[in-house]
Each structure stands twice: as C-alpha cells, then as structure tokens.
Design a protein around this motif. Structure first.
Motif, PDB file in Angstrom:
ATOM      1  N   CYS A   6      11.378  65.342  57.597  1.00 33.65           N
ATOM      2  CA  CYS A   6      11.031  66.734  57.948  1.00 33.65           C
ATOM      3  C   CYS A   6      11.781  67.168  59.204  1.00 33.65           C
ATOM      4  N   PHE A   7      11.890  66.249  60.172  1.00 34.60           N
ATOM      5  CA  PHE A   7      12.633  66.552  61.397  1.00 34.60           C
ATOM      6  C   PHE A   7      14.102  66.800  61.090  1.00 34.60           C
ATOM      7  N   VAL A   8      14.700  65.956  60.264  1.00 33.50           N
ATOM      8  CA  VAL A   8      16.109  66.120  59.893  1.00 33.50           C
ATOM      9  C   VAL A   8      16.304  67.435  59.155  1.00 33.50           C
ATOM     10  N   LEU A   9      15.391  67.763  58.258  1.00 27.66           N
ATOM     11  CA  LEU A   9      15.481  69.023  57.516  1.00 27.66           C
ATOM     12  C   LEU A   9      15.438  70.211  58.466  1.00 27.66           C
ATOM     13  N   CYS A  10      14.487  70.223  59.378  1.00 32.06           N
ATOM     14  CA  CYS A  10      14.365  71.343  60.318  1.00 32.06           C
ATOM     15  C   CYS A  10      15.556  71.418  61.265  1.00 32.06           C
ATOM     16  N   ALA A  11      16.003  70.265  61.767  1.00 35.00           N
ATOM     17  CA  ALA A  11      17.144  70.247  62.687  1.00 35.00           C
ATOM     18  C   ALA A  11      18.415  70.725  61.991  1.00 35.00           C
ATOM     19  N   ALA A  12      18.614  70.325  60.749  1.00 35.30           N
ATOM     20  CA  ALA A  12      19.804  70.756  60.016  1.00 35.30           C
ATOM     21  C   ALA A  12      19.755  72.250  59.719  1.00 35.30           C
ATOM     22  N   LEU A  13      18.577  72.776  59.418  1.00 33.35           N
ATOM     23  CA  LEU A  13      18.457  74.221  59.186  1.00 33.35           C
ATOM     24  C   LEU A  13      18.776  75.011  60.452  1.00 33.35           C
ATOM     25  N   VAL A  14      18.241  74.554  61.588  1.00 32.44           N
ATOM     26  CA  VAL A  14      18.522  75.227  62.858  1.00 32.44           C
ATOM     27  C   VAL A  14      20.011  75.119  63.195  1.00 32.44           C
ATOM     28  N   ALA A  15      20.588  73.940  62.981  1.00 30.85           N
ATOM     29  CA  ALA A  15      22.016  73.758  63.255  1.00 30.85           C
ATOM     30  C   ALA A  15      22.858  74.676  62.391  1.00 30.85           C
ATOM     31  N   ASN A  16      22.477  74.839  61.139  1.00 31.24           N
ATOM     32  CA  ASN A  16      23.242  75.705  60.246  1.00 31.24           C
ATOM     33  C   ASN A  16      23.175  77.159  60.700  1.00 31.24           C
ATOM     34  N   VAL A  17      22.021  77.597  61.159  1.00 32.84           N
ATOM     35  CA  VAL A  17      21.890  78.970  61.667  1.00 32.84           C
ATOM     36  C   VAL A  17      22.747  79.150  62.917  1.00 32.84           C
TER      37      VAL A  17
END
Length: 55
Positions: A6-17
């Motif tokens: 879940c942390f990786v998913l959220c961090a990757a989404l924020v990084a993509n934005v």
C-alpha cells in the motif's frame, strides 16, 4: 506485506503526479514509466494477496 505494498502504491502515485509537473525530458519519461510499473505491480500484488472473502 500488504502495508508495504500500500505504501509503494501510494508513493508511486504521488511520484507520478509530481513527475507530471516537470518539464518534458527523457528523464521524466523514464521515471514516469518506472512509477507506472510500480503502481501496476503493487496493485496486482495487493489483488492477488486479498482474502478470499474480500472478492
């Protein structure tokens, strides 16, 4: 394990934005692809690891 995914998913989404705010360059495209792969991989892993009664 699910918390890490879940942390990786959220961090990757924020990084993509955040990467979408950068100027267009080869580095941005490469990092965006890596972030997208991380989002897809962690999403699939979370789906595979779900409990049978969560479906």
């Amino acid at each position: 394990m699910k918390a890490l995914l879940c942390f990786v998913l959220c961090a990757a989404l924020v990084a993509n934005v955040m990467l979408n705010l950068m100027d267009e360059s080869g580095l941005r495209i490469g990092l965006s692809v890596c972030a997208g792969v991380a989002v897809i991989a962690s999403g699939v892993a979370l789906w595979v690891l779900r409990d049978p009664r969560e479906s």
